[in-house]
Design a protein around this motif. Sequence first.
Motif, PDB file in Angstrom:
ATOM      1  N   VAL A 129     -16.716   4.383  66.581  1.00  0.00           N
ATOM      2  CA  VAL A 129     -16.879   2.928  66.622  1.00  0.00           C
ATOM      3  C   VAL A 129     -18.060   2.499  65.749  1.00  0.00           C
ATOM      4  O   VAL A 129     -17.993   1.481  65.038  1.00  0.00           O
ATOM      5  N   ALA A 130     -19.141   3.287  65.787  1.00  0.00           N
ATOM      6  CA  ALA A 130     -20.297   2.978  64.933  1.00  0.00           C
ATOM      7  C   ALA A 130     -19.916   3.047  63.457  1.00  0.00           C
ATOM      8  O   ALA A 130     -20.347   2.213  62.648  1.00  0.00           O
TER       9      ALA A 130
ATOM     10  N   LEU B 113     -17.925  -0.126  62.566  1.00  0.00           N
ATOM     11  CA  LEU B 113     -18.760  -1.325  62.449  1.00  0.00           C
ATOM     12  C   LEU B 113     -19.669  -1.266  61.235  1.00  0.00           C
ATOM     13  O   LEU B 113     -20.008  -2.313  60.660  1.00  0.00           O
ATOM     14  N   ASP B 114     -20.064  -0.061  60.830  1.00  0.00           N
ATOM     15  CA  ASP B 114     -20.837   0.060  59.591  1.00  0.00           C
ATOM     16  C   ASP B 114     -19.992  -0.358  58.386  1.00  0.00           C
ATOM     17  O   ASP B 114     -20.477  -1.006  57.459  1.00  0.00           O
ATOM     18  N   GLU B 115     -18.730   0.010  58.425  1.00  0.00           N
ATOM     19  CA  GLU B 115     -17.828  -0.306  57.313  1.00  0.00           C
ATOM     20  C   GLU B 115     -17.388  -1.765  57.326  1.00  0.00           C
ATOM     21  O   GLU B 115     -17.131  -2.352  56.280  1.00  0.00           O
ATOM     22  N   ASP B 116     -17.273  -2.325  58.541  1.00  0.00           N
ATOM     23  CA  ASP B 116     -16.774  -3.700  58.667  1.00  0.00           C
ATOM     24  C   ASP B 116     -17.517  -4.409  59.811  1.00  0.00           C
ATOM     25  O   ASP B 116     -17.012  -4.479  60.936  1.00  0.00           O
ATOM     26  N   PRO B 117     -18.701  -4.944  59.550  1.00  0.00           N
ATOM     27  CA  PRO B 117     -19.490  -5.608  60.608  1.00  0.00           C
ATOM     28  C   PRO B 117     -18.757  -6.774  61.257  1.00  0.00           C
ATOM     29  O   PRO B 117     -19.059  -7.123  62.411  1.00  0.00           O
ATOM     30  N   ALA B 118     -17.799  -7.384  60.563  1.00  0.00           N
ATOM     31  CA  ALA B 118     -17.076  -8.521  61.127  1.00  0.00           C
ATOM     32  C   ALA B 118     -16.237  -8.125  62.342  1.00  0.00           C
ATOM     33  O   ALA B 118     -15.843  -8.989  63.140  1.00  0.00           O
ATOM     34  N   LEU B 119     -15.967  -6.816  62.510  1.00  0.00           N
ATOM     35  CA  LEU B 119     -15.183  -6.347  63.663  1.00  0.00           C
ATOM     36  C   LEU B 119     -15.934  -6.486  64.984  1.00  0.00           C
ATOM     37  O   LEU B 119     -15.327  -6.434  66.047  1.00  0.00           O
ATOM     38  N   ARG B 120     -17.245  -6.645  64.902  1.00  0.00           N
ATOM     39  CA  ARG B 120     -18.061  -6.641  66.124  1.00  0.00           C
ATOM     40  C   ARG B 120     -17.586  -7.677  67.137  1.00  0.00           C
ATOM     41  O   ARG B 120     -17.649  -7.447  68.355  1.00  0.00           O
ATOM     42  N   ASP B 121     -17.106  -8.807  66.679  1.00  0.00           N
ATOM     43  CA  ASP B 121     -16.661  -9.863  67.586  1.00  0.00           C
ATOM     44  C   ASP B 121     -15.274  -9.594  68.151  1.00  0.00           C
ATOM     45  O   ASP B 121     -14.829 -10.311  69.054  1.00  0.00           O
ATOM     46  N   ARG B 122     -14.576  -8.582  67.634  1.00  0.00           N
ATOM     47  CA  ARG B 122     -13.202  -8.323  68.072  1.00  0.00           C
ATOM     48  C   ARG B 122     -13.041  -6.999  68.794  1.00  0.00           C
ATOM     49  O   ARG B 122     -11.947  -6.668  69.234  1.00  0.00           O
ATOM     50  N   LEU B 123     -14.118  -6.238  68.933  1.00  0.00           N
ATOM     51  CA  LEU B 123     -14.020  -4.871  69.422  1.00  0.00           C
ATOM     52  C   LEU B 123     -14.647  -4.732  70.804  1.00  0.00           C
ATOM     53  O   LEU B 123     -15.779  -5.156  71.026  1.00  0.00           O
ATOM     54  N   VAL B 124     -13.899  -4.157  71.739  1.00  0.00           N
ATOM     55  CA  VAL B 124     -14.409  -3.832  73.076  1.00  0.00           C
ATOM     56  C   VAL B 124     -14.026  -2.386  73.360  1.00  0.00           C
ATOM     57  O   VAL B 124     -12.856  -2.007  73.234  1.00  0.00           O
ATOM     58  N   VAL B 125     -15.015  -1.571  73.758  1.00  0.00           N
ATOM     59  CA  VAL B 125     -14.781  -0.139  73.951  1.00  0.00           C
ATOM     60  C   VAL B 125     -15.133   0.247  75.388  1.00  0.00           C
ATOM     61  O   VAL B 125     -16.299   0.537  75.700  1.00  0.00           O
ATOM     62  N   PRO B 126     -14.171   0.264  76.303  1.00  0.00           N
ATOM     63  CA  PRO B 126     -14.454   0.671  77.686  1.00  0.00           C
ATOM     64  C   PRO B 126     -14.537   2.197  77.808  1.00  0.00           C
ATOM     65  O   PRO B 126     -13.695   2.921  77.274  1.00  0.00           O
ATOM     66  N   ILE B 127     -15.551   2.680  78.517  1.00  0.00           N
ATOM     67  CA  ILE B 127     -15.696   4.094  78.868  1.00  0.00           C
ATOM     68  C   ILE B 127     -15.578   4.150  80.389  1.00  0.00           C
ATOM     69  O   ILE B 127     -16.511   3.789  81.110  1.00  0.00           O
TER      70      ILE B 127
ATOM     71  N   ARG C 167     -28.757   3.875  70.357  1.00  0.00           N
ATOM     72  CA  ARG C 167     -29.306   4.416  69.108  1.00  0.00           C
ATOM     73  C   ARG C 167     -28.413   4.071  67.905  1.00  0.00           C
ATOM     74  O   ARG C 167     -28.898   3.824  66.800  1.00  0.00           O
ATOM     75  N   LEU C 168     -27.104   4.041  68.132  1.00  0.00           N
ATOM     76  CA  LEU C 168     -26.167   3.733  67.047  1.00  0.00           C
ATOM     77  C   LEU C 168     -25.950   2.228  66.872  1.00  0.00           C
ATOM     78  O   LEU C 168     -25.223   1.803  65.968  1.00  0.00           O
ATOM     79  N   GLY C 169     -26.556   1.430  67.758  1.00  0.00           N
ATOM     80  CA  GLY C 169     -26.444  -0.016  67.641  1.00  0.00           C
ATOM     81  C   GLY C 169     -25.096  -0.577  68.053  1.00  0.00           C
ATOM     82  O   GLY C 169     -24.656  -1.609  67.527  1.00  0.00           O
ATOM     83  N   VAL C 170     -24.416   0.070  69.024  1.00  0.00           N
ATOM     84  CA  VAL C 170     -23.096  -0.413  69.456  1.00  0.00           C
ATOM     85  C   VAL C 170     -23.059  -0.731  70.950  1.00  0.00           C
ATOM     86  O   VAL C 170     -21.981  -0.873  71.533  1.00  0.00           O
ATOM     87  N   SER C 171     -24.229  -0.847  71.573  1.00  0.00           N
ATOM     88  CA  SER C 171     -24.263  -1.124  73.016  1.00  0.00           C
ATOM     89  C   SER C 171     -23.555  -2.424  73.373  1.00  0.00           C
ATOM     90  O   SER C 171     -23.047  -2.573  74.492  1.00  0.00           O
ATOM     91  N   ASP C 172     -23.524  -3.377  72.426  1.00  0.00           N
ATOM     92  CA  ASP C 172     -22.915  -4.670  72.734  1.00  0.00           C
ATOM     93  C   ASP C 172     -21.400  -4.605  72.811  1.00  0.00           C
ATOM     94  O   ASP C 172     -20.768  -5.479  73.418  1.00  0.00           O
ATOM     95  N   VAL C 173     -20.781  -3.566  72.234  1.00  0.00           N
ATOM     96  CA  VAL C 173     -19.316  -3.479  72.277  1.00  0.00           C
ATOM     97  C   VAL C 173     -18.825  -2.404  73.251  1.00  0.00           C
ATOM     98  O   VAL C 173     -17.645  -2.390  73.624  1.00  0.00           O
ATOM     99  N   VAL C 174     -19.714  -1.508  73.668  1.00  0.00           N
ATOM    100  CA  VAL C 174     -19.329  -0.444  74.594  1.00  0.00           C
ATOM    101  C   VAL C 174     -19.576  -0.914  76.033  1.00  0.00           C
ATOM    102  O   VAL C 174     -20.657  -1.389  76.352  1.00  0.00           O
ATOM    103  N   ARG C 175     -18.560  -0.766  76.878  1.00  0.00           N
ATOM    104  CA  ARG C 175     -18.677  -1.157  78.289  1.00  0.00           C
ATOM    105  C   ARG C 175     -18.470   0.065  79.175  1.00  0.00           C
ATOM    106  O   ARG C 175     -17.369   0.635  79.222  1.00  0.00           O
ATOM    107  N   PHE C 176     -19.509   0.473  79.872  1.00  0.00           N
ATOM    108  CA  PHE C 176     -19.414   1.620  80.772  1.00  0.00           C
ATOM    109  C   PHE C 176     -18.913   1.143  82.135  1.00  0.00           C
ATOM    110  O   PHE C 176     -19.497   0.247  82.748  1.00  0.00           O
ATOM    111  N   GLN C 177     -17.828   1.768  82.600  1.00  0.00           N
ATOM    112  CA  GLN C 177     -17.211   1.397  83.864  1.00  0.00           C
ATOM    113  C   GLN C 177     -17.166   2.609  84.788  1.00  0.00           C
ATOM    114  O   GLN C 177     -16.892   3.724  84.341  1.00  0.00           O
TER     115      GLN C 177
END
Length: 450
Positions: free
Chosen positions: A274-275, A278-292, A313-323
């Motif tokens: 996922v990191a 998002l590095d390749e396409d930052p615009a995806l940040r608003d469309r991506l949700v990653v449930p764990i 550390r990878l800067g993806v805490s805003d899209v990763v959701r720990f359940q």
Amino acid sequence: MTQYTSRLAALRGHKHVSAARGRWGGGRRVRRVAMLSVHTSPLHQPGTGDAGGMNVYIVELAKRLAELNVEVEIFTRSTTGALPPAVELAPGVLVRHVDAGPYEGLAKEELPAQLCAFTHGVMQAWAGHRPGHYDLVHSHYWLSGHVGWLAAQRWGVPLVHAMHTMAKVKNAALADGDCPEPSARVIGETQVVSAADRLIANTNEEADELVRHYDAAPAKVAVVHPGVNLDRFRPAPGRAAARARLGLPQDAVIPLFAGRIQPLKAPDVLIRAVAVLLDEDPALRDRLVVPIVGGPSGSGLAKPEALHKLAARLGVSDVVRFQPPVDQERLADWYRAATVLVMPSYSESFGLVAIEAQACGTPVIAAAVGGLPVAVSDDRTGFLVPGHDPHDYARVLRRFVDHPALGETLGAAAARHARAFGWGAAAADTAEVYAAAQFEHRRHLRSAHG
């Protein structure tokens, strides 16, 4: 084809098991089975501690065997004093709790020291019945196999064993930071393989591994694919409804991880992929949700916050959701809500989660290891990825971003594929393995007595 390979192909595999159906009717039918699961209870919530696919396997198999008029008594270690000695799981399925060591705080690696106490509890339960109460012992995982070995000899009945995971296979594909299985387990598994009358493997690959790594006699190995509860895991109409129930955005791309949080299952590979995306396409940040979805287990218990720290550390805490782990009904909703399930495991004897997701109409991205190439049909119900490079997973995930209809196309094929894995067929084939084991056991007894 070598002589070994041709013989193995003739003696194992789903077709071999099915072809045996009705062949073993000359002896007394298997009526009651003592099923052993020392280290994890079928009553535990999958996704917590050591509870996972094996728990689901035992529960579903026992229920379906009972429907075939094979009573099942499951012996497991007590992990709380609040549970009664016996619990009826379903008609014809009884769970017996055995006191062996402290209720809490005992790691799986410490359980070998409690096998004598567990065996004593099993023998106590047996002593309360008339001779011949159990027709067969079916053990799961190597710890249970050692108890089953003794019980089967004491009762004069055959032993059927399912490995579920193997130390030699796990050690050959260790994840970074994971701990190798100890030599004591390797020795224990080798002894159980030798002692068992029949070995049940989930796939042809696992059957090969039993013969190659543990010198199992090919004639003793039967391949029976695990199943899926098709009443619970099914394509319900409306992904939108599932997303609404779970509080997920309707237009999001949702790659899901579901399972125990440990290096073996490699949820970190998904987070790293996922990191990369998002590095390749930052615009995806608003469309991506990653449930764990799941809880720490195994070696993951040593660093329960490791994934959270990695996401930060990878800067993806805003899209990763720990359940936290969820029950089976809620898990089905997570599958239906997802765009794709991601299983980057380093080792899987089969991969029940992959079949469950597909039964819900959700495609799967999986590592091409163990039984996953059987569970997932590459390019038809999902994609198999060689290795664990996050860039490779990111590349496949990108296809679901660029082609929104891909998930629906693959998902429809996935649901059809999963229908071939019902637990009814698995139970029927397991009952045939029981009958074959009993037939051979009686034949050997007659030979031994002239």
